[in-house]
Design a protein around this motif. Structure first.
Motif, short mmCIF file in Angstrom:
data_model
loop_
_atom_site.label_atom_id
_atom_site.label_comp_id
_atom_site.label_asym_id
_atom_site.label_seq_id
_atom_site.Cartn_x
_atom_site.Cartn_y
_atom_site.Cartn_z
N LEU A 96 2.69 -3.88 -4.76
CA LEU A 96 2.61 -5.07 -4.03
C LEU A 96 1.44 -5.51 -3.34
O LEU A 96 0.86 -6.47 -2.92
CB LEU A 96 3.90 -5.10 -3.26
CG LEU A 96 5.17 -5.22 -4.18
CD1 LEU A 96 6.34 -5.17 -3.37
CD2 LEU A 96 5.19 -6.53 -5.24
N ALA A 97 0.71 -4.12 -2.69
CA ALA A 97 -0.39 -4.28 -1.74
C ALA A 97 -1.62 -4.73 -2.90
O ALA A 97 -2.37 -5.34 -2.42
CB ALA A 97 -0.74 -2.94 -1.30
N ARG A 98 -1.65 -4.09 -3.86
CA ARG A 98 -2.88 -4.63 -4.94
C ARG A 98 -2.56 -5.99 -5.09
O ARG A 98 -3.68 -6.83 -5.15
CB ARG A 98 -2.68 -3.76 -6.30
CG ARG A 98 -2.95 -2.39 -6.20
CD ARG A 98 -3.24 -1.56 -7.37
NE ARG A 98 -2.12 -1.68 -8.20
CZ ARG A 98 -1.25 -0.55 -8.17
NH1 ARG A 98 -1.63 0.63 -7.16
NH2 ARG A 98 -0.28 -0.46 -8.81
N SER A 133 18.11 -0.39 3.69
CA SER A 133 17.12 0.05 4.51
C SER A 133 15.91 0.56 3.74
O SER A 133 14.62 0.66 4.15
CB SER A 133 17.57 1.42 5.29
OG SER A 133 18.42 0.63 6.38
N SER A 134 16.20 1.05 2.56
CA SER A 134 15.25 1.66 1.67
C SER A 134 14.19 0.65 1.41
O SER A 134 13.00 0.96 1.06
CB SER A 134 15.73 2.48 0.26
OG SER A 134 16.74 1.43 -0.50
N VAL A 135 14.62 -0.69 1.12
CA VAL A 135 13.80 -1.63 1.00
C VAL A 135 12.72 -2.14 2.12
O VAL A 135 11.44 -2.28 1.83
CB VAL A 135 14.51 -2.87 0.43
CG1 VAL A 135 13.49 -4.24 0.45
CG2 VAL A 135 15.15 -2.79 -0.53
N VAL A 136 13.42 -2.00 3.25
CA VAL A 136 12.51 -2.44 4.48
C VAL A 136 11.52 -1.35 4.66
O VAL A 136 10.53 -1.53 5.06
CB VAL A 136 13.56 -2.53 5.51
CG1 VAL A 136 12.88 -2.97 6.92
CG2 VAL A 136 14.67 -3.54 5.31
N ALA A 137 11.90 -0.13 4.36
CA ALA A 137 10.70 0.90 4.70
C ALA A 137 9.69 0.65 3.87
O ALA A 137 8.43 0.97 4.29
CB ALA A 137 11.41 2.42 4.10
N ARG A 138 9.90 0.01 2.68
CA ARG A 138 8.55 -0.12 1.77
C ARG A 138 7.80 -1.25 2.63
O ARG A 138 6.49 -1.28 2.30
CB ARG A 138 9.05 -0.74 0.45
CG ARG A 138 9.88 0.16 -0.50
CD ARG A 138 8.98 1.04 -0.97
NE ARG A 138 8.74 2.57 0.01
CZ ARG A 138 9.63 3.15 0.43
NH1 ARG A 138 10.85 3.32 -0.07
NH2 ARG A 138 9.21 4.23 1.52
N THR A 139 8.46 -2.04 3.53
CA THR A 139 7.54 -3.04 4.12
C THR A 139 6.70 -2.64 5.01
O THR A 139 5.48 -2.96 5.16
CB THR A 139 8.71 -4.11 4.76
OG1 THR A 139 9.51 -4.67 3.92
CG2 THR A 139 7.67 -5.18 5.64
N ARG A 140 7.02 -1.30 5.75
CA ARG A 140 6.27 -0.64 6.87
C ARG A 140 5.07 -0.07 5.99
O ARG A 140 3.77 -0.22 6.14
CB ARG A 140 6.94 0.46 7.43
CG ARG A 140 6.16 1.38 8.05
CD ARG A 140 6.67 2.40 9.10
NE ARG A 140 7.73 3.39 8.22
CZ ARG A 140 8.16 4.46 8.53
NH1 ARG A 140 8.00 4.61 9.91
NH2 ARG A 140 8.75 5.27 7.82
N GLU A 141 5.38 0.48 4.62
CA GLU A 141 4.29 1.17 4.01
C GLU A 141 3.29 0.17 3.31
O GLU A 141 2.26 0.37 3.26
CB GLU A 141 4.92 1.88 2.59
CG GLU A 141 3.93 2.62 1.74
CD GLU A 141 4.77 3.07 0.53
OE1 GLU A 141 3.84 3.62 -0.31
OE2 GLU A 141 5.75 3.05 0.41
#
Length: 355
Positions: A96-98, A133-141
């Motif tokens: 998603l960053a790409r 929470s596992s989804v939201v952790a990806r937002t930080r990443e």
């Protein structure tokens, strides 16, 4: 009484606003939209607050989920981006960053470099059963991959909260609740923490509001197009000092699903007024944004989405569009770009206010 919603409908006004120092926050669909708006117009913002939201273009995590793009996006949204079966199927932050970089290079959002130095608040309740929470952790990443420093990110997954924005109001739902109106009592006011993280030291919140909570016609910002799934009215809190000419900042507060001022249940595609919940304007008036904004010359903009459930737009819960229901062309999605009808409308409101 100061701070009451005026019954009259006014045109959204223009004020003296510090450019590039606005901010945005949201819960749930409002959090997903916060990330989209933040990236689309990062040159306008200094930071963002994400409560129970996933990364940018999350609904495009796994394009092969269905043959038709619209179906694939919806399946991604409902599963990978909300409650993935196992942590290994959460959104791929690197992918998603790409996508974000590609979108910026195509000129559809502001340059990613604007995010440097931005302050981002990210929160997930450890009891949240709606957006895991596992989804939201990806937002930080995701934000770290785009160059937001780890020291500029406040990430909190330690509070046993359900899917909600948190207040200290005794009348709100118990902290671990996962049901409407998604405003839970946790003994602290989350909106204050968001604004303090973004802007640093702020004055204590006002005990009595000095300004006006105005209602304006927001259809001028989206042309009253049905696919926008936005309400006729939006709201804004303007402190008295700002109305009198003090330099201000603007914070955009985006409600979640089922939290708009005129949310109505749908039954078989028809508005069911008999079961209309009494949430009203609680996100606008009881979540604490206005009190801390009042004492710090911050105007708060409350755009409003609304439910639609017909052959044109399927959005019965009045969510902000983070999976493509408002796309004019199903094969060419734009819901995440500066051209998206909701993003364009909200940024138009911000520009009108002066931000």
């Amino acid at each position: 009484m100061a701070g009451d919603i005026h019954s009259e409908v006014v045109q959204l006004g223009a004020y003296k606003v510090e450019k590039g120092r606005s901010s945005v926050s949201g819960l749930s669909s409002g959090a997903f939209m916060t990330v989209q708006l933040h990236l689309a117009h990062s040159s306008s913002f200094a930071g963002a607050g994400v409560i129970a939201g996933g990364p940018y273009r999350c609904a495009e995590s796994f394009r092969a989920a269905a043959p038709v793009p619209e179906d694939a996006y919806e399946l991604n949204a409902l599963h990978l981006c909300m409650n993935p079966l196992v942590p290994q199927t959460t959104p791929d932050a690197q992918h998603l960053a790409r996508l974000a970089h590609q979108t910026a290079e195509a000129g559809e959002i502001d340059a990613i470099s604007h995010l440097g130095g931005h302050r981002v608040y990210i929160f997930t309740g450890s009891k949240d059963s709606v957006v895991y929470s596992s989804v939201v952790a990806r937002t930080r990443e995701f934000y770290e991959l785009l160059g937001v420093g780890s020291g500029d990110i406040a990430y909190d997954d330690s509070v046993p909260a359900g899917h909600s924005i948190i207040t200290d109001n005794a009348e709100d739902s118990p902290l671990g609740t996962n049901q409407p109106p998604y405003i839970n009592n946790g003994g602290f006011i989350q909106s204050h923490g968001i604004l303090r993280h973004i802007y640093g030291d702020l004055n204590p919140p006002s005990e009595r509001l000095s300004g006006r909570l105005v209602r304006f016609d927001q259809t001028e910002f989206f042309g009253n197009e049905p696919r926008a799934s936005m309400s006729r009215f939006g709201y804004a809190y303007v402190p008295k000092a700002v109305e009198e000419g003090a330099q201000a900042r603007v914070h955009i507060a985006l409600h979640g699903c089922k939290q708009g001022y005129n949310f109505i249940d749908f039954t078989f595609g028809q508005s069911d007024f008999a079961s209309q919940p009494p949430y009203g304007n609680r996100y606008i008036t009881t979540t604490g944004y206005n009190e801390i904004a009042d004492s710090n010359n911050i105007s708060v903009l409350y755009p409003q989405a609304e439910g639609t459930d017909n052959s044109t737009t399927q959005n019965p819960d009045g969510c902000w569009d983070w999976w493509g229901y408002s796309n004019p062309h199903p094969m060419r999605p734009d819901y995440y770009s500066r051209n998206a009808i909701q993003i364009k409308a909200i940024h138009g409101m911000l520009s009108r206010l002066g931000g």
